[in-house]
Enzyme design. Structure first.
Site, PDB file in Angstrom:
ATOM      1  N   GLY A 134      21.133   1.801  -3.109  1.00 55.23           N
ATOM      2  CA  GLY A 134      21.515   2.497  -4.580  1.00 55.23           C
ATOM      3  C   GLY A 134      22.443   3.513  -3.634  1.00 55.23           C
ATOM      4  N   SER A 189      15.309   2.026  10.085  1.00 57.10           N
ATOM      5  CA  SER A 189      15.889   0.605   9.894  1.00 57.10           C
ATOM      6  C   SER A 189      16.223   0.865  10.872  1.00 57.10           C
ATOM      7  CB  SER A 189      16.141  -0.497   8.495  1.00 57.10           C
ATOM      8  OG  SER A 189      15.447  -0.252   7.494  1.00 57.10           O
ATOM      9  N   SER A 198      14.954  -2.777  -2.829  1.00 57.55           N
ATOM     10  CA  SER A 198      13.673  -2.970  -2.480  1.00 57.55           C
ATOM     11  C   SER A 198      12.976  -1.766  -3.661  1.00 57.55           C
ATOM     12  CB  SER A 198      12.877  -3.178  -1.730  1.00 57.55           C
ATOM     13  OG  SER A 198      13.183  -2.188  -0.958  1.00 57.55           O
ATOM     14  N   ASP A 233      26.248  -4.555  -1.886  1.00 59.90           N
ATOM     15  CA  ASP A 233      25.605  -2.698  -2.518  1.00 59.90           C
ATOM     16  C   ASP A 233      26.961  -2.490  -2.248  1.00 59.90           C
ATOM     17  OD1 ASP A 233      23.001  -2.877  -2.263  1.00 59.90           O
ATOM     18  OD2 ASP A 233      22.883  -2.279   0.517  1.00 59.90           O
TER      19      ASP A 233
END
Length: 323
Positions: A40, A91, A141, A256
């Site tokens: 998002g 990440s 996720s 995205d």
């Protein structure tokens, strides 16, 4: 034109390069790039690049959560963080310069309690009501501890406020969706997993998408085919859209970016063909920037024009500006 996005499993995305990967050796990386990440949040950055006014709702915890909040704000996106106990994940991706291969390492998110999940739902409802949002986007996720039915709960909350919803998720979260969703954007792999069978041809993929439409899950399904373009599927339409050739700097966040283009076009009342073209242009432009950054607005506009130059009925898009 206001859009609210929800990222239940956000991350700080760290990207760096090295000359060559070597087992057990200490490898000196380039100066890292830090981006706010998660589905998002990435969508929100593309919405902003296209002249929209995004508000990003996401759980935030620990020192890493505070850094994420700062990174989202620095990107120009209005933030609506929900404070949680667990630390926001990180990440990282490494590009091997000698081969241009990119290696992505995705850490698990912190588990959310039932009370924290409820506060996230309440935060979304508040953001929708206070911003007058034209769309809600749920993307990415779900972290540990969150029921796969969470996105369906979100869809039902938005329906009470008469706000259309776009969803991009996978696995159990995708299988638990019941609708009503305005636009669903699975990849072909995610759609295949949801259908429980291989989807080797466009006809197979259209049929699987129509099963979701017939079940009332979504009105529009846009199937991302990666380098093969995209499929637009409705109850009475199945159409393939070709890709646009574009050098790849980083493949992170392109899906995205596509969702960002789709919701901006739909919120502005564009027809479905031009909506998919803008999604493809936004995704392709995102491939040309490092890390998880959105495509440059002028590049998105250029790619959109290339996709529509032979389509007389297409919506002109010389520049992006907020409504």
């Amino acid at each position: 034109m206001s859009v609210v996005t929800v990222t239940m499993n956000p991350a700080i995305d760290i990207a760096a390069g090295i000359p060559q990967l070597r087992q057990t050796e200490k490898m000196r990386c380039d100066t890292p790039r830090f981006d706010p990440g998660g589905g998002g949040i990435n969508v929100a950055r593309t919405v902003l690049a296209l002249g929209g006014e995004p508000t990003a709702v996401f759980p935030s915890g620990g020192h890493s959560g505070r850094l994420l909040e700062q990174l989202v704000a620095d990107a120009g996106v209005s933030t609506h963080p929900v404070q949680v106990t667990g630390w926001t994940r990180e990440s990282f991706s490494i590009t091997e310069r000698s081969t241009d291969r990119q290696y992505r390492f995705v850490l698990p998110g912190a588990a959310l309690t039932a009370e924290e999940q409820d506060r996230c739902l309440d935060a979304v409802a508040k953001a929708l009501a206070t911003t007058g949002a034209r769309f809600l986007v749920a993307s990415g996720s779900l972290p540990p501890g969150v029921s796969p039915a969470f996105y369906q709960r979100l869809v039902e909350r938005a329906a009470l406020l008469r706000v259309p919803v776009a969803v991009d998720t996978s696995g159990e979260a995708l299988r638990h969706l019941q609708g009503p969703i305005e636009v669903l954007k699975p990849s072909v792999r995610e759609l295949s997993e949801c259908a429980g069978r291989p989807l080797r041809t466009h006809d197979d993929q259209i049929a699987a998408a129509r099963e979701l439409i017939a079940a009332g899950v979504a009105r529009i399904v846009v199937v991302s085919l990666g380098a093969d373009g995209a499929l637009l599927v409705t109850a009475d339409l199945g159409r393939w859209f070709p890709p646009i050739t574009q050098p790849v700097v980083s493949g992170i966040g392109a899906g995205d970016a596509m969702m960002g283009g789709l919701v901006v076009a739909l919120a502005r009342g564009w027809d479905l063909g031009d909506t998919v073209r803008l999604g493809i242009a936004a995704a392709s432009a995102a491939l040309a920037v490092p890390g998880t950054g959105p495509g440059r607005p002028e590049h998105i506009a250029e790619l959109y024009r290339r996709l529509t130059e032979d389509t007389a009925e297409s919506t002109p898009a010389p520049a992006w500006s907020a409504d």
